[in-house]
Design a protein around this motif. Structure first.
Motif, short mmCIF file in Angstrom:
data_model
loop_
_atom_site.label_atom_id
_atom_site.label_comp_id
_atom_site.label_asym_id
_atom_site.label_seq_id
_atom_site.Cartn_x
_atom_site.Cartn_y
_atom_site.Cartn_z
N LYS A 1 19.23 33.28 25.73
CA LYS A 1 20.24 34.25 25.25
C LYS A 1 20.04 35.62 25.87
CE LYS A 1 21.61 32.26 20.85
NZ LYS A 1 20.67 31.83 19.79
N LYS A 2 18.79 35.92 26.26
CA LYS A 2 18.48 37.22 26.89
C LYS A 2 18.48 37.09 28.42
CE LYS A 2 17.94 39.72 23.26
NZ LYS A 2 18.78 40.92 23.07
N ASN A 3 19.13 36.05 28.93
CA ASN A 3 19.27 35.84 30.38
C ASN A 3 17.95 35.56 31.11
OD1 ASN A 3 22.00 35.87 30.59
ND2 ASN A 3 22.15 38.04 31.17
N VAL B 1 10.47 40.78 26.47
CA VAL B 1 11.47 40.04 25.69
C VAL B 1 10.77 39.02 24.78
CG1 VAL B 1 13.42 38.44 25.83
CG2 VAL B 1 13.34 40.43 27.34
N ALA C 1 14.59 40.56 18.76
CA ALA C 1 15.56 40.15 19.79
C ALA C 1 16.29 38.89 19.34
CB ALA C 1 14.86 39.87 21.11
#
Ligand code: PLP
Length: 351
Positions: free
Chosen positions: A308-310, A342, A351
């Protein structure tokens, strides 16, 4: 079921390569590619190539490229085979060395392509389970026509020690193909066994340490007899002209490859130390990736949260042995700092 397609092909599952997203914002840590540029000599040779040569077929036996490889490993040209990626080398080795009633061995877990190549040839598979810590474990009476020995192993990143490998190849009755895709990232390798034992082949690739996954070039070293058999059955022009030229200059420039490997090995240590601090279980990697068991969050939730955070890593969820781990390719230092930040934020629920 169609009767137009071989039963074994209908029954098999195809290999699913790691995702290759086009989005530039993605931190891609899922297919063990090298984040650094290949040798600058590659750029030079590409600018110098005269396009008129492209109307002719390339050298079918790739002599100039094999000379460079033979020089590197201190052997003769007749001891070197080159293929369209080491994946082709692996496929041809089954076709050259395994009878229809023969069998193919490999450790479980190791490279997931081996069972698929075996299924394509419709030969028996004889996987050998590694021990609980993914260490060497081999039954005394084990036999097979061909054994794929991945060293360092993937996806675990661990190395088997050399005396253990030597003892195995001395006693094994079939051909041992030592798949050294990651050897340049390791402290030691088994290349010498390819020249010392008639039944041993050592395979390498330019896809990882040389930053050249895009040209598709793999090679193997072994006795003239085994190498000759592979030449007999290959496609006439299995390595194209551009790949032969690019691979040749890249192999001649060992300095660039080694500098890139050093940078990755340094970053590998930084990432491993930080993940250990976070409590993740992590062994000693001898490759350009880490095999990680997260703490405080499952492998799958962490994989999905990173996605989801690439940030894409590799998750092998379909197997009991591997479902609690993630395989994380070592990218550039900035990419890995982002990965660590992350990851920490995910663990802290931020996150
Ligand atoms: C990447 C890899 C290969 C394939 O290399 P190519 O030359 O890109 O086909 C083979 N074996 C192992 C263990 C690998 O990780």
């Amino acid at each position: 079921m169609s009767n137009l397609i071989r039963k074994s092909v209908q029954a098999m599952e195809g290999y699913v390569p790691g995702e290759q997203p086009k989005d530039e914002d993605i931190v891609k840590l899922n297919t063990n590619e090298n984040p650094y540029l290949p040798s600058p000599d590659v750029q030079d040779i590409l600018s110098m190539i005269d396009i008129s040569v492209l109307s002719r077929y390339p050298d079918p036996v790739c002599v100039e490229l094999r000379k460079a490889i033979a020089e590197l490993h201190g052997c003769e040209v007749e001891n070197v085979f080159v293929g369209n990626g080491s994946d082709e080398v692996l496929a041809l080795s089954i076709r050259a060395f395994v009878e229809r009633e023969g069998s193919v061995g490999y450790f479980d877990p190791s490279y997931s392509l081996y069972p698929i190549l075996s299924d394509i040839e419709d030969v028996e598979k004889k996987p050998v389970a590694l021990d609980a810590g993914f260490g060497w474990q081999m039954p005394d009476d084990y036999s097979a026509s061909l054994f794929f020995l991945t060293n360092p192993n993937a996806p675990t990143s661990f190395v088997y020690d050399k005396p253990t490998v030597e003892h195995f190849v001395q006693n094994f009755d079939g051909v041992t193909l030592i798949d050294e895709a990651y050897a340049d990232f390791a402290d030691d390798n088994c290349m010498e066994f390819a020249l010392k034992y008639d039944s041993v082949i050592v395979a390498r690739t330019l896809s990882k340490s040389y930053s050249l996954a895009g040209i598709r070039l793999g090679y193997c070293v072994g006795s003239a007899e085994l190498i000759g058999a592979m030449f007999k059955i290959k496609d006439s022009y299995n390595v194209n002209y551009l790949t032969q030229e690019i691979a040749r200059v890249a192999i001649l420039d060992q300095d660039t490859m080694k500098a890139n490997v050093s940078a990755i090995v340094e970053t590998r240590k930084l990432v491993a130390d930080k993940l250990s601090e976070l409590g993740f279980q992590i062994g000693t990697s001898q490759t350009n990736f880490l095999w990680v068991k997260p703490l405080g969050i499952g492998a799958k939730p962490l994989f999905e949260a990173l996605r989801k955070k690439n940030i894409i890593v590799r998750y092998f969820g379909g197997d009991e042995r591997t479902k609690d781990y993630l395989r994380v390719t070592i990218g550039t230092a900035p990419e890995m700092l982002k990965f660590l930040d992350v990851t920490e934020a995910i663990l802290n629920g931020e996150a």
